[in-house]
Design a protein around this motif. Structure first.
Motif: not given
Length: 123
Positions: A98-123
């Motif tokens: 959960d990174l809600s409220g931190n959109a400006a903090s994300l890398p320009e091209h976030p690589v969520f594929s480096s989190i293979p077990h990710l089931q829930e993502l909140y931005l």
């Protein structure tokens, strides 16, 4: 579960890393600015770390990487600084992020594929 929510803490208490049995720590709604390096030496079964609404500015990658059982991380609604491009490798075992409220903090091209077990993502 160790709930230290809304206590006005400015630092993570030593009980968090000294206990070898805590699987969930809720430190939300405090004034914590950084995670202590001692947390990385924690040999605990910590699975859930809730740091919502704190003042953490720097992505705590080194410490997060040292928590092998971490499956849920909540860093929402805080003034988080820029997350490094390879920052998500530190949380590769996380299932809920959960990174809600931190959109400006994300890398320009976030690589969520480096989190293979990710089931829930909140931005």
């Amino acid at each position: 579960e160790l709930s230290l929510e809304g206590l006005g803490l400015s630092a993570v208490p030593s009980e968090v890393w000294e206990s070898g049995e805590v699987i969930k720590v809720n430190l939300s709604r405090n004034a914590i600015q950084e995670l202590p390096v001692e947390l990385s030496s924690c040999i605990s079964p910590l699975q859930t770390l809730v740091l919502s609404r704190n003042k953490i500015k720097d992505w705590p990658g080194t410490i997060l990487k040292s928590l092998p059982n971490l499956s849920c991380l909540k860093l929402d609604n805080k003034p988080l600084g820029q997350i490094p491009a390879d920052g998500f490798q530190a949380v590769s075992r996380v299932q809920v992020l959960d990174l809600s409220g931190n959109a400006a903090s994300l890398p320009e091209h976030p690589v969520f594929s480096s989190i293979p077990h990710l089931q829930e993502l909140y931005l």
